[in-house]
Design a protein around this motif. Structure first.
Motif, PDB file in Angstrom:
ATOM      1  N   MET A   1      -1.506 115.759  89.289  1.00  0.00           N
ATOM      2  CA  MET A   1      -0.212 116.406  89.501  1.00  0.00           C
ATOM      3  C   MET A   1      -0.157 117.708  88.709  1.00  0.00           C
ATOM      4  O   MET A   1      -0.628 117.774  87.578  1.00  0.00           O
ATOM      5  CB  MET A   1       0.922 115.469  89.068  1.00  0.00           C
ATOM      6  N   HIS A   2       0.436 118.732  89.292  1.00  0.00           N
ATOM      7  CA  HIS A   2       0.523 120.033  88.633  1.00  0.00           C
ATOM      8  C   HIS A   2       1.508 119.980  87.466  1.00  0.00           C
ATOM      9  O   HIS A   2       2.514 119.273  87.522  1.00  0.00           O
ATOM     10  CB  HIS A   2       0.966 121.087  89.653  1.00  0.00           C
ATOM     11  N   GLU A   3       1.209 120.730  86.424  1.00  0.00           N
ATOM     12  CA  GLU A   3       2.077 120.746  85.236  1.00  0.00           C
ATOM     13  C   GLU A   3       3.494 121.197  85.571  1.00  0.00           C
ATOM     14  O   GLU A   3       4.465 120.706  84.975  1.00  0.00           O
ATOM     15  CB  GLU A   3       1.471 121.637  84.157  1.00  0.00           C
ATOM     16  N   ASP A   4       3.630 122.136  86.512  1.00  0.00           N
ATOM     17  CA  ASP A   4       4.968 122.603  86.882  1.00  0.00           C
ATOM     18  C   ASP A   4       5.793 121.479  87.504  1.00  0.00           C
ATOM     19  O   ASP A   4       7.011 121.400  87.297  1.00  0.00           O
ATOM     20  CB  ASP A   4       4.878 123.773  87.861  1.00  0.00           C
ATOM     21  N   ASP A   5       5.142 120.602  88.271  1.00  0.00           N
ATOM     22  CA  ASP A   5       5.853 119.468  88.869  1.00  0.00           C
ATOM     23  C   ASP A   5       6.300 118.482  87.786  1.00  0.00           C
ATOM     24  O   ASP A   5       7.423 117.961  87.829  1.00  0.00           O
ATOM     25  CB  ASP A   5       4.961 118.752  89.880  1.00  0.00           C
ATOM     26  N   ILE A   6       5.413 118.212  86.835  1.00  0.00           N
ATOM     27  CA  ILE A   6       5.763 117.308  85.731  1.00  0.00           C
ATOM     28  C   ILE A   6       6.923 117.890  84.940  1.00  0.00           C
ATOM     29  O   ILE A   6       7.878 117.180  84.581  1.00  0.00           O
ATOM     30  CB  ILE A   6       4.543 117.081  84.811  1.00  0.00           C
ATOM     31  N   HIS A   7       6.876 119.194  84.679  1.00  0.00           N
ATOM     32  CA  HIS A   7       7.949 119.860  83.941  1.00  0.00           C
ATOM     33  C   HIS A   7       9.272 119.743  84.702  1.00  0.00           C
ATOM     34  O   HIS A   7      10.323 119.445  84.115  1.00  0.00           O
ATOM     35  CB  HIS A   7       7.596 121.329  83.715  1.00  0.00           C
ATOM     36  N   LEU A   8       9.244 119.959  86.014  1.00  0.00           N
ATOM     37  CA  LEU A   8      10.462 119.898  86.811  1.00  0.00           C
ATOM     38  C   LEU A   8      11.045 118.488  86.825  1.00  0.00           C
ATOM     39  O   LEU A   8      12.263 118.302  86.690  1.00  0.00           O
ATOM     40  CB  LEU A   8      10.162 120.361  88.234  1.00  0.00           C
ATOM     41  N   ILE A   9      10.195 117.490  86.967  1.00  0.00           N
ATOM     42  CA  ILE A   9      10.658 116.101  86.982  1.00  0.00           C
ATOM     43  C   ILE A   9      11.306 115.736  85.647  1.00  0.00           C
ATOM     44  O   ILE A   9      12.415 115.189  85.607  1.00  0.00           O
ATOM     45  CB  ILE A   9       9.486 115.144  87.290  1.00  0.00           C
ATOM     46  N   LEU A  10      10.634 116.049  84.548  1.00  0.00           N
ATOM     47  CA  LEU A  10      11.172 115.699  83.227  1.00  0.00           C
ATOM     48  C   LEU A  10      12.429 116.492  82.899  1.00  0.00           C
ATOM     49  O   LEU A  10      13.380 115.945  82.331  1.00  0.00           O
ATOM     50  CB  LEU A  10      10.106 115.917  82.154  1.00  0.00           C
ATOM     51  N   SER A  11      12.456 117.771  83.250  1.00  0.00           N
ATOM     52  CA  SER A  11      13.634 118.578  82.932  1.00  0.00           C
ATOM     53  C   SER A  11      14.853 118.085  83.701  1.00  0.00           C
ATOM     54  O   SER A  11      15.955 118.000  83.151  1.00  0.00           O
ATOM     55  CB  SER A  11      13.379 120.065  83.200  1.00  0.00           C
ATOM     56  N   ARG A  12      14.675 117.723  84.982  1.00  0.00           N
ATOM     57  CA  ARG A  12      15.809 117.200  85.755  1.00  0.00           C
ATOM     58  C   ARG A  12      16.294 115.870  85.195  1.00  0.00           C
ATOM     59  O   ARG A  12      17.501 115.611  85.119  1.00  0.00           O
ATOM     60  CB  ARG A  12      15.410 117.049  87.222  1.00  0.00           C
ATOM     61  N   LEU A  13      15.363 115.032  84.794  1.00  0.00           N
ATOM     62  CA  LEU A  13      15.713 113.736  84.219  1.00  0.00           C
ATOM     63  C   LEU A  13      16.489 113.915  82.918  1.00  0.00           C
ATOM     64  O   LEU A  13      17.516 113.264  82.688  1.00  0.00           O
ATOM     65  CB  LEU A  13      14.429 112.942  83.969  1.00  0.00           C
ATOM     66  N   ILE A  14      16.029 114.832  82.081  1.00  0.00           N
ATOM     67  CA  ILE A  14      16.683 115.076  80.789  1.00  0.00           C
ATOM     68  C   ILE A  14      18.063 115.684  80.991  1.00  0.00           C
ATOM     69  O   ILE A  14      19.051 115.249  80.381  1.00  0.00           O
ATOM     70  CB  ILE A  14      15.798 115.992  79.921  1.00  0.00           C
ATOM     71  N   LEU A  15      18.158 116.696  81.862  1.00  0.00           N
ATOM     72  CA  LEU A  15      19.434 117.373  82.075  1.00  0.00           C
ATOM     73  C   LEU A  15      20.470 116.474  82.740  1.00  0.00           C
ATOM     74  O   LEU A  15      21.669 116.704  82.598  1.00  0.00           O
ATOM     75  CB  LEU A  15      19.221 118.636  82.916  1.00  0.00           C
ATOM     76  N   ALA A  16      20.004 115.461  83.453  1.00  0.00           N
ATOM     77  CA  ALA A  16      20.936 114.517  84.081  1.00  0.00           C
ATOM     78  C   ALA A  16      21.514 113.532  83.072  1.00  0.00           C
ATOM     79  O   ALA A  16      22.403 112.748  83.400  1.00  0.00           O
ATOM     80  CB  ALA A  16      20.236 113.755  85.205  1.00  0.00           C
ATOM     81  N   GLY A  17      21.014 113.581  81.825  1.00  0.00           N
ATOM     82  CA  GLY A  17      21.533 112.690  80.792  1.00  0.00           C
ATOM     83  C   GLY A  17      21.199 111.227  81.024  1.00  0.00           C
ATOM     84  O   GLY A  17      21.924 110.341  80.573  1.00  0.00           O
ATOM     85  N   ARG A  18      20.080 110.957  81.706  1.00  0.00           N
ATOM     86  CA  ARG A  18      19.726 109.579  82.036  1.00  0.00           C
ATOM     87  C   ARG A  18      18.997 108.858  80.910  1.00  0.00           C
ATOM     88  O   ARG A  18      18.844 107.635  80.952  1.00  0.00           O
ATOM     89  CB  ARG A  18      18.842 109.560  83.296  1.00  0.00           C
ATOM     90  N   LEU A  19      18.531 109.612  79.899  1.00  0.00           N
ATOM     91  CA  LEU A  19      17.811 108.998  78.782  1.00  0.00           C
ATOM     92  C   LEU A  19      18.669 109.037  77.522  1.00  0.00           C
ATOM     93  O   LEU A  19      19.276 110.063  77.215  1.00  0.00           O
ATOM     94  CB  LEU A  19      16.498 109.746  78.513  1.00  0.00           C
ATOM     95  N   PRO A  20      18.727 107.950  76.767  1.00  0.00           N
ATOM     96  CA  PRO A  20      19.477 107.961  75.514  1.00  0.00           C
ATOM     97  C   PRO A  20      18.911 108.991  74.542  1.00  0.00           C
ATOM     98  O   PRO A  20      17.728 109.333  74.597  1.00  0.00           O
ATOM     99  CB  PRO A  20      19.271 106.537  74.962  1.00  0.00           C
ATOM    100  N   GLY A  21      19.774 109.496  73.658  1.00  0.00           N
ATOM    101  CA  GLY A  21      19.310 110.420  72.637  1.00  0.00           C
ATOM    102  C   GLY A  21      18.284 109.748  71.737  1.00  0.00           C
ATOM    103  O   GLY A  21      18.343 108.551  71.486  1.00  0.00           O
ATOM    104  N   ARG A  22      17.326 110.540  71.278  1.00  0.00           N
ATOM    105  CA  ARG A  22      16.251 110.089  70.387  1.00  0.00           C
ATOM    106  C   ARG A  22      15.243 109.178  71.087  1.00  0.00           C
ATOM    107  O   ARG A  22      14.501 108.444  70.427  1.00  0.00           O
ATOM    108  CB  ARG A  22      16.804 109.389  69.137  1.00  0.00           C
ATOM    109  N   THR A  23      15.208 109.219  72.425  1.00  0.00           N
ATOM    110  CA  THR A  23      14.152 108.498  73.136  1.00  0.00           C
ATOM    111  C   THR A  23      12.829 109.206  72.902  1.00  0.00           C
ATOM    112  O   THR A  23      12.720 110.419  73.106  1.00  0.00           O
ATOM    113  CB  THR A  23      14.439 108.458  74.648  1.00  0.00           C
ATOM    114  N   LYS A  24      11.818 108.465  72.479  1.00  0.00           N
ATOM    115  CA  LYS A  24      10.520 109.085  72.238  1.00  0.00           C
ATOM    116  C   LYS A  24       9.792 109.297  73.555  1.00  0.00           C
ATOM    117  O   LYS A  24       9.698 108.397  74.388  1.00  0.00           O
ATOM    118  CB  LYS A  24       9.661 108.234  71.310  1.00  0.00           C
TER     119      LYS A  24
END
Length: 230
Positions: A1-24
């Motif tokens: 998978m391309h790094e840009d795709d991984i970045h887009l997936i993680l950034s959308r997940l983070i910005l959606a607030g779906r992960l608790p704060g301080r998740t490693k």
């Protein structure tokens, strides 16, 4: 998978607030999930850290940011100063084509809310402000706006309820109407009022002890970004 795709997936997940704060966000775990090397994951995490979407701590790793209500006023004050200036500038410079693009965007926000897709609305809501910054043609303004909007998008995802989403959509319409009419004073007032109201609507939500796993959330956003089966 391309790094840009991984970045887009993680950034959308983070910005959606779906992960608790301080998740490693462990390199080994993410490398296994995405099927890529740790080195590629490390590059993506450092990119997210540079964008202030996560916190990268030396010798400890990468973590999601825990939203801090104490910093809300400082961030929103900075946004009001910056984005009121953006609104003042655009009210005098927008072309007919740019107005049509903004109208289409505002309508897309309303449609996302109508069908109950809050994740898409959050993304489009942030993009509305990114678009306005981009229309100035000033790269420094764009960079500052992107960082500030990203930080407050996470706060909205964590702390604003669905009623606030509808209000935010209506406020974007008010900003758009003022800009499209070329009314500088009204556009500045609408922007400043919108950001002040978003700030007042932020309230801590009840904590959830357990939620979807990181793996399942990434699969969900991978399907959204890449069109792969979830």
């Amino acid at each position: 998978m391309h790094e840009d795709d991984i970045h887009l997936i993680l950034s959308r997940l983070i910005l959606a607030g779906r992960l608790p704060g301080r998740t490693k966000l462990g390199e080994h775990r993410l490398a296994d999930i995405f099927g890529v090397s740790r080195e590629r994951i490390r590059k993506v995490l450092h990119r997210l850290g540079h964008e202030r979407l996560i916190e990268v701590v030396k010798n400890r790793g990468a973590f999601t940011i825990a939203p801090d209500l104490n910093e809300i006023h400082v961030i929103f004050e900075a946004r009001r100063i910056l984005e009121s200036g953006i609104a003042a500038h655009l009210a005098e410079t927008l072309t007919a084509a740019e107005i049509d693009q903004l109208r289409e965007h505002v309508e897309s926000e309303a449609e996302a809310l109508r069908i109950g897709d809050r994740d898409t609305w959050l993304r489009l809501s942030a993009e509305f402000h990114h678009r306005l910054a981009a229309l100035t043609g000033n790269p420094i303004i764009q960079r500052q706006a992107r960082e500030l909007v990203s930080r407050t998008t996470m706060l909205v995802a964590f702390y604003e309820n669905s009623h606030g989403s509808q209000c935010g959509c209506d406020e974007h319409r008010a900003i758009f109407r003022a800009l499209s009419a070329g009314e500088r004073g009204r556009a500045v007032k609408a922007m400043s009022s919108h950001l002040a109201l978003v700030e007042t609507r932020l309230r801590p939500l009840a904590c959830v002890d357990a939620g979807p796993t990181l793996e399942s959330l990434i699969e969900e956003y991978k399907a959204e970004v890449l069109g792969a089966p979830a």
